[in-house]
Write a protein that holds these residues in place. Sequence first.
Motif, PDB file in Angstrom:
ATOM      1  N   LYS A   2       0.815  -1.219   0.000  1.00  0.00           N
ATOM      2  CA  LYS A   2       0.000   0.000   0.000  1.00  0.00           C
ATOM      3  C   LYS A   2       0.849   1.269   0.000  1.00  0.00           C
ATOM      4  O   LYS A   2       0.298   2.373  -0.054  1.00  0.00           O
ATOM      5  CB  LYS A   2      -0.941   0.006   1.207  1.00  0.00           C
ATOM      6  N   TYR A   3       2.166   1.123   0.074  1.00  0.00           N
ATOM      7  CA  TYR A   3       3.046   2.283   0.062  1.00  0.00           C
ATOM      8  C   TYR A   3       2.854   3.044  -1.246  1.00  0.00           C
ATOM      9  O   TYR A   3       2.951   2.469  -2.330  1.00  0.00           O
ATOM     10  CB  TYR A   3       4.500   1.834   0.205  1.00  0.00           C
ATOM     11  N   ARG A   4       2.585   4.366  -1.162  1.00  0.00           N
ATOM     12  CA  ARG A   4       2.201   5.136  -2.341  1.00  0.00           C
ATOM     13  C   ARG A   4       3.267   6.119  -2.822  1.00  0.00           C
ATOM     14  O   ARG A   4       3.127   6.673  -3.918  1.00  0.00           O
ATOM     15  CB  ARG A   4       0.908   5.934  -2.055  1.00  0.00           C
ATOM     16  N   ARG A  77      -0.100  -0.718  -9.001  1.00  0.00           N
ATOM     17  CA  ARG A  77      -1.547  -0.672  -9.111  1.00  0.00           C
ATOM     18  C   ARG A  77      -2.047   0.500  -8.268  1.00  0.00           C
ATOM     19  O   ARG A  77      -1.377   0.928  -7.330  1.00  0.00           O
ATOM     20  CB  ARG A  77      -2.218  -1.963  -8.613  1.00  0.00           C
ATOM     21  N   VAL A  78      -3.214   1.010  -8.580  1.00  0.00           N
ATOM     22  CA  VAL A  78      -3.783   2.110  -7.820  1.00  0.00           C
ATOM     23  C   VAL A  78      -4.183   1.616  -6.429  1.00  0.00           C
ATOM     24  O   VAL A  78      -4.809   0.565  -6.302  1.00  0.00           O
ATOM     25  CB  VAL A  78      -5.004   2.715  -8.552  1.00  0.00           C
ATOM     26  N   GLU A  79      -3.766   2.304  -5.427  1.00  0.00           N
ATOM     27  CA  GLU A  79      -4.043   2.060  -4.009  1.00  0.00           C
ATOM     28  C   GLU A  79      -3.235   0.912  -3.406  1.00  0.00           C
ATOM     29  O   GLU A  79      -2.777   0.995  -2.280  1.00  0.00           O
ATOM     30  CB  GLU A  79      -5.545   1.825  -3.754  1.00  0.00           C
ATOM     31  N   ARG A  80      -3.031  -0.175  -4.159  1.00  0.00           N
ATOM     32  CA  ARG A  80      -2.270  -1.302  -3.617  1.00  0.00           C
ATOM     33  C   ARG A  80      -1.568  -2.038  -4.751  1.00  0.00           C
ATOM     34  O   ARG A  80      -2.220  -2.497  -5.698  1.00  0.00           O
ATOM     35  CB  ARG A  80      -3.198  -2.254  -2.864  1.00  0.00           C
ATOM     36  N   ASP A  81      -0.250  -2.160  -4.675  1.00  0.00           N
ATOM     37  CA  ASP A  81       0.521  -2.842  -5.718  1.00  0.00           C
ATOM     38  C   ASP A  81       0.348  -4.354  -5.633  1.00  0.00           C
ATOM     39  O   ASP A  81      -0.208  -4.884  -4.662  1.00  0.00           O
ATOM     40  CB  ASP A  81       2.004  -2.496  -5.586  1.00  0.00           C
ATOM     41  N   ARG A 147       3.376   5.783  -6.640  1.00  0.00           N
ATOM     42  CA  ARG A 147       2.841   4.505  -7.125  1.00  0.00           C
ATOM     43  C   ARG A 147       1.528   4.630  -7.889  1.00  0.00           C
ATOM     44  O   ARG A 147       1.308   3.910  -8.862  1.00  0.00           O
ATOM     45  CB  ARG A 147       2.696   3.533  -5.954  1.00  0.00           C
ATOM     46  N   ASP A 148       0.633   5.495  -7.477  1.00  0.00           N
ATOM     47  CA  ASP A 148      -0.618   5.632  -8.231  1.00  0.00           C
ATOM     48  C   ASP A 148      -0.349   6.194  -9.621  1.00  0.00           C
ATOM     49  O   ASP A 148      -0.961   5.769 -10.605  1.00  0.00           O
ATOM     50  CB  ASP A 148      -1.611   6.523  -7.480  1.00  0.00           C
ATOM     51  N   GLU A 152      -0.880   4.304 -13.378  1.00  0.00           N
ATOM     52  CA  GLU A 152      -1.563   4.886 -14.538  1.00  0.00           C
ATOM     53  C   GLU A 152      -0.689   4.781 -15.783  1.00  0.00           C
ATOM     54  O   GLU A 152      -1.176   4.429 -16.869  1.00  0.00           O
ATOM     55  CB  GLU A 152      -1.917   6.339 -14.247  1.00  0.00           C
TER      56      GLU A 152
END
Length: 253
Positions: A2-4, A77-81, A147-148, A152
Amino acid sequence: MKYRDPLPTGMHFNILIDNKQHEHQYTHSELVGKVSYLVTELYHTIIDGEVVPATLNGIPLDMSQYKKFFRSVRIPRVERDQFRLAEFDKSNNHIVLLYKKHVYKVNVTNSEGAIYQSKEIAAAVETIYLAETSEGANVGIFTTAARDEAAEVYDQLIVSKVNADILQTIADSLIVISMDEESNNSEEAIENLMLNGTNTYFDTTIQVVITKKGELGYSIEHTAVDGTTIFAVISHVNDGLSSEVSELIQTDE
């Protein structure tokens, strides 16, 4: 997962090894060949269950992380890889070489699972060095983003089959070997190891960086492994580079 924030500054640990033990012993292509051979050799040892258990103060350490060293990658991935680990397989393995902002697939085993000699791998790499003069698109730059945002860009890239195939080739590689063509000394090398997005792909678990001076840097994505276990890879490569023992010649039999 979840690290962004960007991975290089938040989820990576970086190590630069001096090259005094093997300085002037290898050309850059020979160094790529030797590192590739040694990494593949260790991967086969792990598959065969023949790795000597690591210990700390005489206590055996958890060896489960060894299975996640190679052919593993973090997918944005968005919110969680997502973390992707390829199945164990000795046949048709490759490393990925990042050079002049291009992505090159370099085979290290054949269809029977036999490891190519380091000199054979080095010859293939030398061909790349001699042939490539232009700069590419530096596809791995997106792995330096938050990450978000990286997710994308990743989704935009895989719309193209060509891009999707390249990203899959990187994901399936044993490791990524990145050529640092910019650093002129060790201080610059460690800075580039951590922060430079040229010829790098920070989503792969193990990225080996080779500098102009022939030093080896390791940029490790922390999702699946930690510093204690990754020392097994660094130690195996360092010992192999300094060893006078000849490589085992394998056959397809």
